[in-house]
Design a protein around this motif. Structure first.
Motif, PDB file in Angstrom:
ATOM      1  N   ASP A   1       0.699  -1.226  -0.031  1.00 35.93           N
ATOM      2  CA  ASP A   1      -0.091  -0.003  -0.040  1.00 35.93           C
ATOM      3  C   ASP A   1       0.931   1.301  -0.070  1.00 35.93           C
ATOM      4  O   ASP A   1       0.372   2.475  -0.095  1.00 35.93           O
ATOM      5  CB  ASP A   1      -1.054   0.144   1.426  1.00 35.93           C
ATOM      6  N   THR A   2       2.155   1.129   0.130  1.00 35.50           N
ATOM      7  CA  THR A   2       3.043   2.343  -0.069  1.00 35.50           C
ATOM      8  C   THR A   2       3.531   2.609  -1.300  1.00 35.50           C
ATOM      9  O   THR A   2       4.353   3.727  -1.527  1.00 35.50           O
ATOM     10  CB  THR A   2       4.138   2.348   1.256  1.00 35.50           C
TER      11      THR A   2
ATOM     12  N   THR B   1       2.324  -7.131   6.312  1.00 34.26           N
ATOM     13  CA  THR B   1       2.727  -6.365   7.501  1.00 34.26           C
ATOM     14  C   THR B   1       2.054  -6.657   8.662  1.00 34.26           C
ATOM     15  O   THR B   1       2.194  -5.979   9.623  1.00 34.26           O
ATOM     16  CB  THR B   1       2.076  -4.780   7.124  1.00 34.26           C
TER      17      THR B   1
ATOM     18  N   GLY C   1       8.869   0.806   5.196  1.00 35.31           N
ATOM     19  CA  GLY C   1       7.893   0.080   5.950  1.00 35.31           C
ATOM     20  C   GLY C   1       8.660  -0.105   7.184  1.00 35.31           C
ATOM     21  O   GLY C   1       9.584   0.179   7.807  1.00 35.31           O
TER      22      GLY C   1
ATOM     23  N   ALA D   1      -1.966  12.006   5.534  1.00 35.32           N
ATOM     24  CA  ALA D   1      -2.993  11.136   5.861  1.00 35.32           C
ATOM     25  C   ALA D   1      -2.830   9.901   5.316  1.00 35.32           C
ATOM     26  O   ALA D   1      -3.549   8.531   5.620  1.00 35.32           O
ATOM     27  CB  ALA D   1      -4.222  11.425   5.602  1.00 35.32           C
ATOM     28  N   GLU D   2      -2.239   9.765   4.235  1.00 34.43           N
ATOM     29  CA  GLU D   2      -1.907   8.518   3.298  1.00 34.43           C
ATOM     30  C   GLU D   2      -1.233   7.296   4.167  1.00 34.43           C
ATOM     31  O   GLU D   2      -0.344   7.571   4.903  1.00 34.43           O
ATOM     32  CB  GLU D   2      -1.097   8.646   2.069  1.00 34.43           C
ATOM     33  N   PRO D   3      -1.707   6.050   4.006  1.00 37.54           N
ATOM     34  CA  PRO D   3      -1.132   4.974   4.952  1.00 37.54           C
ATOM     35  C   PRO D   3       0.481   4.689   4.109  1.00 37.54           C
ATOM     36  O   PRO D   3       0.825   4.998   3.176  1.00 37.54           O
ATOM     37  CB  PRO D   3      -1.684   3.720   4.489  1.00 37.54           C
ATOM     38  N   GLY D   4       1.140   4.209   5.350  1.00 36.90           N
ATOM     39  CA  GLY D   4       2.485   3.662   5.100  1.00 36.90           C
ATOM     40  C   GLY D   4       3.679   4.879   5.140  1.00 36.90           C
ATOM     41  O   GLY D   4       4.861   4.624   4.910  1.00 36.90           O
TER      42      GLY D   4
ATOM     43  N   ALA E   1       4.179   7.025   7.741  1.00 35.80           N
ATOM     44  CA  ALA E   1       4.662   7.632   8.940  1.00 35.80           C
ATOM     45  C   ALA E   1       6.010   7.344   9.205  1.00 35.80           C
ATOM     46  O   ALA E   1       6.712   8.058  10.058  1.00 35.80           O
ATOM     47  CB  ALA E   1       3.609   6.752  10.017  1.00 35.80           C
TER      48      ALA E   1
ATOM     49  N   ASP F   1      -2.397  17.688   9.971  1.00 32.28           N
ATOM     50  CA  ASP F   1      -2.760  16.631   9.016  1.00 32.28           C
ATOM     51  C   ASP F   1      -3.165  16.983   7.739  1.00 32.28           C
ATOM     52  O   ASP F   1      -3.929  17.724   7.555  1.00 32.28           O
ATOM     53  CB  ASP F   1      -4.029  15.623   9.960  1.00 32.28           C
TER      54      ASP F   1
ATOM     55  N   ALA G   1      -4.340  15.164   3.880  1.00 33.52           N
ATOM     56  CA  ALA G   1      -4.294  13.962   2.824  1.00 33.52           C
ATOM     57  C   ALA G   1      -4.189  14.961   1.328  1.00 33.52           C
ATOM     58  O   ALA G   1      -4.037  16.035   0.951  1.00 33.52           O
ATOM     59  CB  ALA G   1      -5.800  13.649   2.872  1.00 33.52           C
TER      60      ALA G   1
END
Length: 348
Positions: A83-84, A117, A140, A202-205, A207, A233, A235
Motif C-alpha cells: 500500500d505504500t 505487514t 515500511g 494521511a495516506e497509509p505507510g 509515518a 494532518d 490528505a
C-alpha cells in the motif's frame, strides 16, 4: 465458457536435455553455453547450435535449479508494503530502476515484493520462500532479530534494513529522514520564521518518514526559545487542502514544511486560492518548503523551495549487495544511502 475438448493440460516446459538433443551436444555443453561458461570449453559453432536450439524450443533456464548448483540464489528482494509503493514518489522509483539495472549487470534479478505487514516474522517467512540471495527493506516496518535469523537460516546471505538501527545480523541502510526535517527547519528559522507547521500525510505507510521529519524540525526549533512547531494532518486531495487552508488564520503559522513537493504544491495552491478571503499570502505571509526537489516544483511559479536528497548512486548499492552476498560473514555495518540539502527558491 467451457472448452468442449475438456480441460487442457499445462504445457511442459522444454528441458536442457531437449536442447542438447536438438543441438546434437551433451547437457554439460548446454549448461556451459547458457550459463556463460563456454569460453575455452565449447567451440563457436557448437555454441551457436546450442543458442539456436534453445531459441527454437523456447528454453529458459530454471532459476531455482541454477541457484542450487551455484550454491546461492540470484534474487535480490526489495521489500516495501504494497500500500505504500504508489505513494513513495519519483525518488524511490528512480532509485529502484537504476538499482535493478545495476543488479542485472551483476547477474542478479531484482524483485519488488509487497510484503505482509502483520509482523516482521510473517514478512520474513514470505520472503524466505523465494530463497533470495539478499533482502533489502527500504521502507515500511523494520525487521527484528527473529525475522533476520529466519532469513539467514533459509540461506539469505545478506539482509539490509533501513535505519537508524538494524537488528543483530543485519546491515543498516541509512537515509536519515530526521536530517530532512532538520534541514528544512533550520532553513525556515534562518529566514526569520518561528511558527512552523509540519504536514503529516494521511495516506497509509508514510509515518516511517513523516515522524522523523517532524522530529528533525523540532530539533532545529529547540535552539530558538520563541519557536513553535505544530503537526498538521493533510490528505493528498484538494478537499483536504482546502479545509486546512480555511483553518489557516486560526493556526497562526508563518511557515510549513509539507512532507514532500506534492503536498507542498497542493497546500500552497489551496492557500493561494483562499488568499483573498483569508488575507494570507503564500508565499509571503507563509513560507512553504517541500522535499524531493521534483522538476514540477521548479517549473511552478513561484518556484518551490525543496529539501533535496543526495542519494548514493544505485550502482554502488548494487555493488555493496554483491560484496555481502559473496562474503556472507561480513560484520554488520551502517551504510549511508545519502544526505539532504535545501534548494532555496521563491516559496520560502
Amino acid at each position: 465458457m467451457t472448452d468442449p475438448a475438456g480441460p487442457r493440460a499445462t504445457p511442459t516446459p522444454p528441458t536442457s536435455a531437449a536442447v542438447a538433443r536438438r543441438a546434437g551436444v551433451s547437457r554439460a555443453t548446454v549448461s556451459y553455453v547458457l550459463n556463460g561458461q563456454a569460453a575455452g570449453r565449447v567451440g563457436e559453432r557448437a555454441q551457436a547450435r546450442v543458442r539456436a536450439a534453445a531459441e527454437e524450443l523456447g528454453y529458459v533456464p530454471h532459476a531455482a535449479a541454477r541457484s542450487l548448483r551455484a550454491g546461492r540464489g540470484s534474487i535480490v528482494l526489495l521489500a516495501a508494503p504494497a500500500d505504500t509503493v504508489p505513494v513513495l514518489g519519483p525518488l524511490f522509483t528512480r532509485f529502484l530502476a537504476g538499482f535493478q539495472t545495476a543488479l542485472h549487470a551483476l547477474g542478479y534479478t531484482g524483485v519488488l515484493h509487497g510484503a505482509p505487514t502483520a509482523s516482521p516474522l510473517a514478512a520474513a517467512r514470505a520472503w524466505a520462500e523465494l530463497r533470495p540471495a539478499a533482502v533489502l527493506t527500504l521502507h515500511g516496518p523494520p525487521l527484528d532479530a527473529p525475522a533476520v535469523a529466519l532469513l539467514r537460516r533459509a540461506g539469505t546471505a545478506a539482509v539490509l534494513t533501513h535505519g537508524p538501527v538494524a537488528p543483530p545480523g543485519a546491515h543498516t541502510l541509512l537515509l536519515d529522514q530526521r536530517e530532512a526535517g532538520l534541514r528544512a527547519g533550520a532553513h525556515l528559522l534562518a529566514g526569520g520564521r518561528r511558527r512552523i507547521g509540519v504536514v503529516l500525510p494521511a495516506e497509509p505507510g508514510l509515518a516511517a518518514c513523516a515522524g522523523p521529519r517532524l522530529a528533525g524540525v523540532r530539533a532545529a526549533a529547540a535552539a530558538h526559545p520563541d519557536a513553535e512547531v505544530r503537526p498538521l494532518d493533510l490528505a493528498l486531495t484538494e478537499e483536504s487542502a482546502a479545509r486546512l487552508a480555511a483553518a489557516w488564520p486560526g493556526l497562526g503559522l508563518d511557515a510549513v514544511f509539507a512532507y514532500n513537493d506534492e503536498y507542498a504544491m497542493l497546500l500552497m495552491r489551496a492557500l493561494q486560492d483562499a488568499g483573498h478571503t483569508l488575507g494570507v499570502r503564500a508565499p509571503g505571509d507563509v513560507a512553504v518548503v517541500g522535499a524531493d526537489d521534483l522538476l514540477l516544483g521548479r517549473l511552478l511559479r513561484p518556484r518551490l523551495t525543496s529539501v533535496r536528497a543526495e542519494i548514493t548512486p544505485p550502482e554502488r548499492i548494487a555493488g555493496l549487495v554483491d560484496e555481502l552476498v559473496r562474503g556472507p560473514g561480513t560484520p554488520p555495518a551502517v551504510h549511508r544511502l545519502g544526505t539532504f540539502r535545501v534548494e532555496a527558491r521563491d516559496s520560502g
